[in-house]
Motif scaffolding. Structure first.
Motif, PDB file in Angstrom:
ATOM      1  N   LYS A   1      -6.077  -2.646   3.696  1.00 57.20           N
ATOM      2  CA  LYS A   1      -5.442  -1.937   2.587  1.00 57.20           C
ATOM      3  C   LYS A   1      -3.927  -2.124   2.538  1.00 57.20           C
ATOM      4  O   LYS A   1      -3.322  -2.594   3.480  1.00 57.20           O
ATOM      5  CB  LYS A   1      -5.804  -0.451   2.664  1.00 57.20           C
ATOM      6  CG  LYS A   1      -7.181  -0.228   2.100  1.00 57.20           C
ATOM      7  CD  LYS A   1      -7.888   1.003   2.517  1.00 57.20           C
ATOM      8  CE  LYS A   1      -9.359   0.788   2.185  1.00 57.20           C
ATOM      9  NZ  LYS A   1     -10.261   1.613   2.964  1.00 57.20           N
ATOM     10  N   SER A   2      -3.345  -1.695   1.403  1.00 62.16           N
ATOM     11  CA  SER A   2      -1.901  -1.879   1.226  1.00 62.16           C
ATOM     12  C   SER A   2      -1.138  -0.731   1.860  1.00 62.16           C
ATOM     13  O   SER A   2      -1.679   0.338   2.128  1.00 62.16           O
ATOM     14  CB  SER A   2      -1.574  -1.939  -0.267  1.00 62.16           C
ATOM     15  OG  SER A   2      -1.813  -0.663  -0.836  1.00 62.16           O
TER      16      SER A   2
ATOM     17  N   THR B   1      -1.171   2.761  -0.011  1.00 60.01           N
ATOM     18  CA  THR B   1      -2.413   3.513   0.158  1.00 60.01           C
ATOM     19  C   THR B   1      -2.478   4.110   1.555  1.00 60.01           C
ATOM     20  O   THR B   1      -2.856   5.276   1.724  1.00 60.01           O
ATOM     21  CB  THR B   1      -3.615   2.584  -0.098  1.00 60.01           C
ATOM     22  OG1 THR B   1      -3.556   2.150  -1.463  1.00 60.01           O
ATOM     23  CG2 THR B   1      -4.940   3.295   0.133  1.00 60.01           C
TER      24      THR B   1
ATOM     25  N   ARG C   1      -0.232   7.128   1.790  1.00 60.12           N
ATOM     26  CA  ARG C   1      -0.789   8.261   1.038  1.00 60.12           C
ATOM     27  C   ARG C   1      -1.925   8.921   1.838  1.00 60.12           C
ATOM     28  O   ARG C   1      -1.970  10.146   1.987  1.00 60.12           O
ATOM     29  CB  ARG C   1      -1.313   7.750  -0.310  1.00 60.12           C
ATOM     30  CG  ARG C   1      -1.693   8.808  -1.288  1.00 60.12           C
ATOM     31  CD  ARG C   1      -1.518   8.327  -2.733  1.00 60.12           C
ATOM     32  NE  ARG C   1      -2.136   7.021  -2.951  1.00 60.12           N
ATOM     33  CZ  ARG C   1      -3.403   6.848  -3.350  1.00 60.12           C
ATOM     34  NH1 ARG C   1      -4.174   7.880  -3.576  1.00 60.12           N
ATOM     35  NH2 ARG C   1      -3.889   5.630  -3.521  1.00 60.12           N
ATOM     36  N   TYR C   2      -2.818   8.119   2.376  1.00 55.28           N
ATOM     37  CA  TYR C   2      -3.940   8.654   3.143  1.00 55.28           C
ATOM     38  C   TYR C   2      -3.451   9.366   4.418  1.00 55.28           C
ATOM     39  O   TYR C   2      -3.936  10.443   4.772  1.00 55.28           O
ATOM     40  CB  TYR C   2      -4.914   7.533   3.527  1.00 55.28           C
ATOM     41  CG  TYR C   2      -5.738   6.999   2.376  1.00 55.28           C
ATOM     42  CD1 TYR C   2      -5.626   7.514   1.086  1.00 55.28           C
ATOM     43  CD2 TYR C   2      -6.658   5.961   2.570  1.00 55.28           C
ATOM     44  CE1 TYR C   2      -6.384   7.015   0.031  1.00 55.28           C
ATOM     45  CE2 TYR C   2      -7.435   5.468   1.519  1.00 55.28           C
ATOM     46  CZ  TYR C   2      -7.281   5.987   0.254  1.00 55.28           C
ATOM     47  OH  TYR C   2      -8.045   5.489  -0.775  1.00 55.28           O
TER      48      TYR C   2
END
Lengths: 267, 267
Positions: B44-45, B48, B51-52
């Motif tokens: 993933k970037s 992301t 944020r997670y």
């Protein structure tokens, strides 16, 4: 009715379904959503998959789609019934069309199914097959390493051949004559799978049948795009990793110019 | 200060870090969170992953943790700086302790690093190593198939041996004498990796050093649990698939009695 079709998958695999729709329904516009932030679905629980699918349908509806294709076998197997109950827009999944295609292909009524853990555990393909013909014999096998192998680009490779023979060995004991590729990544492994299973076994790609179903549905409901309509395609993902474009370039007949990121939890 | 330590990972891999903390800090309680709904992070970037990770730290704080361990190399490499800037609670990651351990282990200053795509792309291990000694030579390799292989249980298997030799072959050209296992799943592949690299190469498991760092931090800040305090462990996940318990049973020294599901997007 020139509104787009909404197509979604847990990630990039559904592009093999998008490709089939582009081929069979060249005048239909499409909004593709790949849930690349939360991929894969195949190892997740039913509740989570329903929750994620609902958010995606809400997003697609906000884009004005006239129909939705759940281009993911796992979401089709676990969430389709729920989605169809909750929404008015027509929603098509992979499983029923895939089962219909397998019934057309089989002569001896012995059908094999491969897919993710969640798809196989759901038993949905078997349910549809037995509904059509209670005498059918269904043999299933989850193949969780196939997706990572495809995504690592190991298509024609001895490691993939090795995993194909381990996963599919059991099918040899049963006299199956058709095998459903019950995950959108698997059509990319068609060569090693066909080599192992031999020419006597028909490999069934549900994507082809899904596009046919969609065509029929649009016709019956008078929802087709106008003749000569120039289709437009838009691509959205929940995480913009490089992989999407690389995969799209390998799979689609047209170039993907831009991909937009969506905060899908907000839908 | 008998409040628990918060430990999180994208999924189950961080349990190898939890295990190390249980061993080295037996009196500390722990809240473990595994983001099993959104695993893996490695593809993933950065946005992301930040944020997670933020949602997870919010959840852990709601449980009253006194410190947080980011028991995930990818989240450590991509989100730690952001998290440390945003929160007052002490937050420890995998990368710096892992780099310190590798510097202790190396004699010839040639260090190898393996990890997920995102961890390797971030270059964080190299940054820390060069900060400690600008003359160090760093060789890196992303090994995206290792996690699925471990999760499929193919530990001592010819397919895993084959992938080990493909991924690590390059390291043979460089005279590396220590190799950082820069993903929490990799310590489970210690046997095939050691066999391939030979006894001359020290495999560095950052988990051991992370637990040491945590111990020191708690001591310095006077935040240790009281002597004789009976530790309690709680486990939370974002998706309750069967895999968590199976993996926990393989990794942890104590039985996991219950695991609770959290809707992590709400934090």
């Amino acid at each position: 009715m020139n509104e787009p079709i909404g197509v979604f998958d847990s990630g990039v695999g559904g592009l093999t379904v998008a490709r089939e729709i582009m081929r069979q329904l060249p005048e239909e516009s499409m909004i593709y959503f790949g849930d690349t932030a939360r991929v894969p679905y195949g190892s997740k629980s039913k509740d989570t998959i329903i929750r994620y699918s609902r958010q995606i349908v809400n997003f697609l509806l906000s884009k004005g789609v006239k129909a939705v294709v759940v281009a993911c076998n796992t979401a089709s197997a676990l969430a389709l019934t729920e989605l169809q109950r909750e929404y008015i827009v027509p929603i098509i999944g992979m499983v029923q069309p895939g089962a219909v295609a397998a019934m057309k292909a089989t002569k001896n009524k012995n059908i094999g199914i491969i897919g993710t853990n969640a798809t196989i555990k759901s038993g949905q393909y078997g349910t549809y097959l037995r509904k059509m013909d209670p005498k059918v014999t269904v043999v299933t096998k989850a193949c969780p390493l196939f997706v990572p192998l495809v995504e690592e680009g190991l298509i024609d490779d001895r490691i993939t051949e090795d995993m194909v023979s381990r996963y599919l060995r059991e099918f040899r004991q049963y006299d199956i004559d058709s095998l459903i590729l019950g995950c959108t990544h698997y059509p990319l492994l068609i060569n090693p799978i066909q080599r192992f299973m031999g020419d006597g076994v028909t490999l069934v790609n549900p994507a082809f049948e899904v596009a046919k179903c969609l065509k029929q549905l649009l016709k019956e409901d008078g929802m087709q795009a106008e003749k000569g309509h120039v289709a437009r395609y838009e691509y959205y993902v929940s995480d913009l990793a490089d992989q999407f474009l690389t995969f799209a370039d390998r799979v689609l007949p047209c170039r993907v110019d831009s991909v937009q990121t969506v905060e899908i939890e907000k839908y």
